[in-house]
Design a protein around this motif. Structure first.
Motif, mmCIF file in Angstrom:
data_model
loop_
_atom_site.group_PDB
_atom_site.id
_atom_site.type_symbol
_atom_site.label_atom_id
_atom_site.label_comp_id
_atom_site.label_asym_id
_atom_site.label_seq_id
_atom_site.Cartn_x
_atom_site.Cartn_y
_atom_site.Cartn_z
ATOM 1 N N ILE A 70 0.844 -1.204 0.000
ATOM 2 C CA ILE A 70 0.000 0.000 0.000
ATOM 3 C C ILE A 70 0.877 1.251 0.000
ATOM 4 C CG2 ILE A 70 -1.729 1.318 1.327
ATOM 5 C CD1 ILE A 70 -2.532 -1.364 2.655
ATOM 6 N N ILE A 71 0.503 2.246 -0.819
ATOM 7 C CA ILE A 71 1.102 3.579 -0.667
ATOM 8 C C ILE A 71 -0.013 4.544 -0.265
ATOM 9 C CG2 ILE A 71 2.882 3.133 -2.420
ATOM 10 C CD1 ILE A 71 1.006 5.695 -3.740
ATOM 11 N N ILE A 72 0.385 5.608 0.426
ATOM 12 C CA ILE A 72 -0.565 6.622 0.889
ATOM 13 C C ILE A 72 -0.068 7.990 0.428
ATOM 14 C CG2 ILE A 72 -1.724 7.625 2.900
ATOM 15 C CD1 ILE A 72 -0.875 5.177 4.495
ATOM 16 N N ALA A 73 -0.981 8.868 0.025
ATOM 17 C CA ALA A 73 -0.591 10.237 -0.335
ATOM 18 C C ALA A 73 -1.651 11.232 0.133
ATOM 19 C CB ALA A 73 -0.381 10.362 -1.842
ATOM 20 N N ASP A 74 -1.183 12.272 0.798
ATOM 21 C CA ASP A 74 -2.070 13.350 1.264
ATOM 22 C C ASP A 74 -1.204 14.589 1.454
ATOM 23 O OD1 ASP A 74 -3.801 15.073 2.838
ATOM 24 O OD2 ASP A 74 -4.996 13.282 3.286
ATOM 25 N N ASP A 75 -1.699 15.738 1.028
ATOM 26 C CA ASP A 75 -0.891 16.954 1.158
ATOM 27 C C ASP A 75 -1.029 17.604 2.539
ATOM 28 O OD1 ASP A 75 -3.524 17.647 0.493
ATOM 29 O OD2 ASP A 75 -2.920 19.585 -0.316
ATOM 30 N N ASP B 19 -0.222 -2.731 -4.601
ATOM 31 C CA ASP B 19 -1.545 -3.317 -4.828
ATOM 32 C C ASP B 19 -2.637 -2.251 -4.678
ATOM 33 O OD1 ASP B 19 -0.680 -6.070 -5.146
ATOM 34 O OD2 ASP B 19 -0.171 -5.999 -3.017
ATOM 35 N N ILE B 20 -2.431 -1.377 -3.682
ATOM 36 C CA ILE B 20 -3.438 -0.364 -3.370
ATOM 37 C C ILE B 20 -2.777 0.995 -3.169
ATOM 38 C CG2 ILE B 20 -5.216 0.352 -1.683
ATOM 39 C CD1 ILE B 20 -5.486 -2.664 -0.945
ATOM 40 N N ALA B 21 -3.387 2.049 -3.698
ATOM 41 C CA ALA B 21 -2.930 3.420 -3.452
ATOM 42 C C ALA B 21 -4.071 4.198 -2.799
ATOM 43 C CB ALA B 21 -2.516 4.095 -4.759
ATOM 44 N N ILE B 22 -3.828 4.662 -1.583
ATOM 45 C CA ILE B 22 -4.831 5.445 -0.848
ATOM 46 C C ILE B 22 -4.472 6.917 -1.024
ATOM 47 C CG2 ILE B 22 -5.877 5.892 1.405
ATOM 48 C CD1 ILE B 22 -4.985 3.031 2.216
ATOM 49 N N GLU C 205 -13.399 3.424 8.744
ATOM 50 C CA GLU C 205 -13.788 2.665 7.545
ATOM 51 C C GLU C 205 -12.622 2.089 6.750
ATOM 52 O OE1 GLU C 205 -18.025 4.834 6.416
ATOM 53 O OE2 GLU C 205 -16.285 5.173 5.135
ATOM 54 N N ILE C 206 -11.412 2.613 6.978
ATOM 55 C CA ILE C 206 -10.308 2.279 6.072
ATOM 56 C C ILE C 206 -9.935 0.791 6.101
ATOM 57 C CG2 ILE C 206 -8.372 2.813 7.647
ATOM 58 C CD1 ILE C 206 -8.641 3.650 3.855
ATOM 59 N N ILE D 42 -9.880 -1.543 2.857
ATOM 60 C CA ILE D 42 -8.701 -2.270 2.370
ATOM 61 C C ILE D 42 -9.015 -3.760 2.198
ATOM 62 C CG2 ILE D 42 -6.357 -3.033 2.973
ATOM 63 C CD1 ILE D 42 -5.992 -0.262 4.333
ATOM 64 N N THR D 43 -9.724 -4.338 3.166
ATOM 65 C CA THR D 43 -10.099 -5.758 3.087
ATOM 66 C C THR D 43 -10.957 -6.022 1.853
ATOM 67 O OG1 THR D 43 -10.037 -5.977 5.488
ATOM 68 C CG2 THR D 43 -11.281 -7.642 4.278
#
Length: 210
Positions: free
Chosen positions: A6-11, A50-53, A111-112, A116-117
């Motif tokens: 998983i990668i995460i991105a938020d400013d 696999d997943i980008a949040i 909820e996250i 993801i599941t």
């Protein structure tokens, strides 16, 4: 440990750290994080997670723009958008781009994991809260769609605290015609014929009146 990368991105640094720490504590496989859209897209192309949040609104590239680029370039990373925005247009755009997850920021931590599941199993997850909200808004849309243009104008003037006399003057119609329109609107919207029922409804939905 959840082995899906998983990668995460938020400013917003605090939100990014909060989500990152939350998922690491629960032993999710976080392989990278970014603070803007360009960095996020580079992480996706480099690491093929696999997943980008992703936050939906970031400098350089928005979450939607990243999803569009991934789709165009055949990148199969599953995109999950986290957003403050509740507009139907953005939700529908997300669905068009085959985005796998759409979570409201105010409910992100609760909820996250479920998101993801669900996404890990190849199914889409759209926040129940946004579905509930859009379902309610659809009822408003349907209600407004049965009104004539004249009735909508009158409803907007009512929301702006105009009296029947003022509405008649502004629309160059008779006082009796305004009363008839009001009566028709109340019937169409299935409101109780109380003195302020129409005023209350008009003010509650003022932002949906054009």
């Amino acid at each position: 440990m959840n082995r899906h990368s998983i990668i995460i991105a938020d400013d917003h640094p605090l939100l990014l750290k909060g989500l990152n720490d939350f998922l690491l504590e629960r032993e999710y496989n976080i392989v990278g994080s970014g603070t803007d859209g360009r960095e996020a897209y580079n992480l996706i192309t480099k690491l093929n997670p696999d997943i980008a949040i992703l936050d939906i609104q970031m400098p350089y590239l928005s979450g939607l723009e990243i999803a569009k680029k991934c789709k165009a370039n055949g990148i199969d990373t599953k995109i999950v958008l986290i957003t403050l925005h509740k507009e139907r247009e953005l939700y529908e755009k997300a669905q068009e781009l085959n985005i796998f997850g759409y979570v409201l920021k105010e409910f992100a931590l609760e909820e996250i994991e479920n998101c993801i599941t669900t996404v890990s199993q190849g199914d889409a997850f759209f926040s129940p809260k946004i579905k509930e909200l859009l379902s309610t808004n659809k009822e408003y849309d349907d209600s407004l769609s049965i009104l004539t243009p004249s009735e909508k104008k009158i409803l907007k003037l009512i929301a702006n605290d105009k009296t029947n006399k003022e509405i008649a003057s502004l629309l160059f119609i008779s006082y009796r015609t305004v009363e008839k329109h009001r009566s028709n609107i109340i019937t169409k919207l299935n409101l109780e014929p109380k003195t302020n029922s129409l005023l209350i409804w008009a003010k509650e939905h003022h932002d949906r009146l054009i």
